[in-house]
Motif scaffolding. Sequence first.
Motif, PDB file in Angstrom:
ATOM      1  N   LEU A  71      31.690   3.196  -5.180  1.00 21.24           N
ATOM      2  CA  LEU A  71      32.336   4.261  -5.958  1.00 21.24           C
ATOM      3  C   LEU A  71      31.904   5.638  -5.480  1.00 21.24           C
ATOM      4  N   SER A  72      30.594   5.798  -5.281  1.00 27.90           N
ATOM      5  CA  SER A  72      30.074   7.107  -4.877  1.00 27.90           C
ATOM      6  C   SER A  72      30.555   7.500  -3.489  1.00 27.90           C
ATOM      7  N   LEU A  73      30.540   6.555  -2.548  1.00 29.76           N
ATOM      8  CA  LEU A  73      31.005   6.860  -1.196  1.00 29.76           C
ATOM      9  C   LEU A  73      32.504   7.142  -1.169  1.00 29.76           C
ATOM     10  N   ALA A  74      33.273   6.474  -2.037  1.00 34.22           N
ATOM     11  CA  ALA A  74      34.718   6.719  -2.102  1.00 34.22           C
ATOM     12  C   ALA A  74      35.028   8.152  -2.531  1.00 34.22           C
ATOM     13  N   ILE A  75      34.109   8.761  -3.282  1.00 30.24           N
ATOM     14  CA  ILE A  75      34.289  10.157  -3.691  1.00 30.24           C
ATOM     15  C   ILE A  75      33.657  11.104  -2.674  1.00 30.24           C
ATOM     16  N   THR A  76      32.475  10.754  -2.189  1.00 28.84           N
ATOM     17  CA  THR A  76      31.695  11.664  -1.344  1.00 28.84           C
ATOM     18  C   THR A  76      32.293  11.834   0.049  1.00 28.84           C
ATOM     19  N   ILE A  77      32.759  10.736   0.663  1.00 29.21           N
ATOM     20  CA  ILE A  77      33.227  10.805   2.052  1.00 29.21           C
ATOM     21  C   ILE A  77      34.434  11.734   2.219  1.00 29.21           C
ATOM     22  N   PRO A  78      35.499  11.596   1.417  1.00 29.47           N
ATOM     23  CA  PRO A  78      36.632  12.523   1.593  1.00 29.47           C
ATOM     24  C   PRO A  78      36.248  13.983   1.351  1.00 29.47           C
ATOM     25  N   LEU A  79      35.435  14.229   0.316  1.00 27.90           N
ATOM     26  CA  LEU A  79      35.033  15.603   0.013  1.00 27.90           C
ATOM     27  C   LEU A  79      34.128  16.166   1.108  1.00 27.90           C
ATOM     28  N   GLY A  80      33.143  15.372   1.546  1.00 32.93           N
ATOM     29  CA  GLY A  80      32.216  15.848   2.564  1.00 32.93           C
ATOM     30  C   GLY A  80      32.892  16.070   3.902  1.00 32.93           C
ATOM     31  N   LEU A  81      33.763  15.130   4.300  1.00 27.81           N
ATOM     32  CA  LEU A  81      34.473  15.272   5.566  1.00 27.81           C
ATOM     33  C   LEU A  81      35.444  16.444   5.518  1.00 27.81           C
ATOM     34  N   GLY A  82      36.162  16.587   4.408  1.00 29.02           N
ATOM     35  CA  GLY A  82      37.093  17.708   4.278  1.00 29.02           C
ATOM     36  C   GLY A  82      36.378  19.049   4.303  1.00 29.02           C
ATOM     37  N   ALA A  83      35.242  19.126   3.597  1.00 28.21           N
ATOM     38  CA  ALA A  83      34.475  20.377   3.593  1.00 28.21           C
ATOM     39  C   ALA A  83      33.913  20.676   4.982  1.00 28.21           C
ATOM     40  N   GLY A  84      33.452  19.629   5.688  1.00 33.87           N
ATOM     41  CA  GLY A  84      32.929  19.840   7.037  1.00 33.87           C
ATOM     42  C   GLY A  84      33.999  20.328   7.994  1.00 33.87           C
ATOM     43  N   ILE A  85      35.210  19.767   7.891  1.00 31.41           N
ATOM     44  CA  ILE A  85      36.328  20.207   8.737  1.00 31.41           C
ATOM     45  C   ILE A  85      36.670  21.658   8.450  1.00 31.41           C
ATOM     46  N   TYR A  86      36.717  22.008   7.164  1.00 30.04           N
ATOM     47  CA  TYR A  86      37.050  23.395   6.798  1.00 30.04           C
ATOM     48  C   TYR A  86      36.006  24.375   7.336  1.00 30.04           C
ATOM     49  N   LEU A  87      34.737  24.071   7.125  1.00 31.51           N
ATOM     50  CA  LEU A  87      33.682  24.994   7.553  1.00 31.51           C
ATOM     51  C   LEU A  87      33.617  25.113   9.068  1.00 31.51           C
ATOM     52  N   SER A  88      33.923  24.008   9.765  1.00 32.80           N
ATOM     53  CA  SER A  88      33.805  24.022  11.218  1.00 32.80           C
ATOM     54  C   SER A  88      35.030  24.613  11.922  1.00 32.80           C
ATOM     55  N   GLU A  89      36.228  24.349  11.373  1.00 37.63           N
ATOM     56  CA  GLU A  89      37.447  24.689  12.102  1.00 37.63           C
ATOM     57  C   GLU A  89      38.304  25.790  11.459  1.00 37.63           C
ATOM     58  N   TYR A  90      38.197  25.961  10.166  1.00 41.04           N
ATOM     59  CA  TYR A  90      39.108  26.883   9.491  1.00 41.04           C
ATOM     60  C   TYR A  90      38.416  28.120   8.920  1.00 41.04           C
ATOM     61  N   ALA A  91      37.206  27.980   8.425  1.00 42.98           N
ATOM     62  CA  ALA A  91      36.519  29.104   7.789  1.00 42.98           C
ATOM     63  C   ALA A  91      36.167  30.175   8.815  1.00 42.98           C
TER      64      ALA A  91
END
Length: 294
Positions: A71-91
């Motif tokens: 349950l925790s990984l199902a929530i954490t992985i999409p949020l963490g990966l999405g935030a990492g993509i944003y900070l690395s490529e878009y921000a």
Amino acid sequence: MNAKVIDKIWTFILYLLSAFVVFILVLLLSIIIVKGFGFLDPKFLFGAPKHGEAGGGIGPQLFNSFYLLVLSLAITIPLGLGAGIYLSEYAKEGMFLNIIRLSIETMASLPSIVVGLFGLLVFVNLAKWGFTLFGGALALTILNLPSLTRVCENAIGDVSKKFSEASLGLGATKWQTIKNVLIPASMPQILTGIILAAGRIFGEAAALLYTAGMTTPTLKLGASLGSKANPFNIFRPAETLSIHIWKLNSEASLPDAAAIANKSAAVLIFMVLIFNILARILGKRIHERYTGSK
């Protein structure tokens, strides 16, 4: 004293310190495994606790730990990966990005007991869910999201810019480049971060005391999904393995509480070791797959 002698002395000191750390780790693991000898007994791993009697198992607690992990990984992985993509490529560099990174660093330094108290106030009392698996999963997400975000950001940022430039030069869009080039190339580091987060989830106790609870209803596979007796109901209380160990050592409600606690600790250590070994093996295999190296 010449430079070569100094170099040899410091090399020896560093080797000595490394050997000492390894010795302490091996000693700790040996003590836990020896005291919990017999922890791989199927009756112990899959059996139910016997209230007030000796010889119980940890089946419900072990299931709760794995279910909470999923349950925790199902929530954490999409949020963490999405935030990492944003900070690395878009921000874009600036005050807003600095505030986000400061917030991530602050969240990463929060003690787990503070996150547990936050979960008690918000998920248990304010949302009126009571002690639930879902509340525990959200608390664990708060704990692991900052570290996983940083792992994803650094992993994607470490991929050579030549890869993305080549992809864009061939006519791919920015999202296609991220999805088909950057994420696969950075997957070994991301996967390592995910599995290490899984090890932390499996061993966490403080945050779950106030969110998931310290009891588990009698579970029945045939019960309706809305019933607290259904194992897959996310809105039921769930005592995990780590909380079970704490409870046995603090309350000692069973005649063989110490023996069960020792075996449970051995199971916990064994699972965390498996998570860490898998992180190394899978990360190496995926890296070899995408780089063509052996």
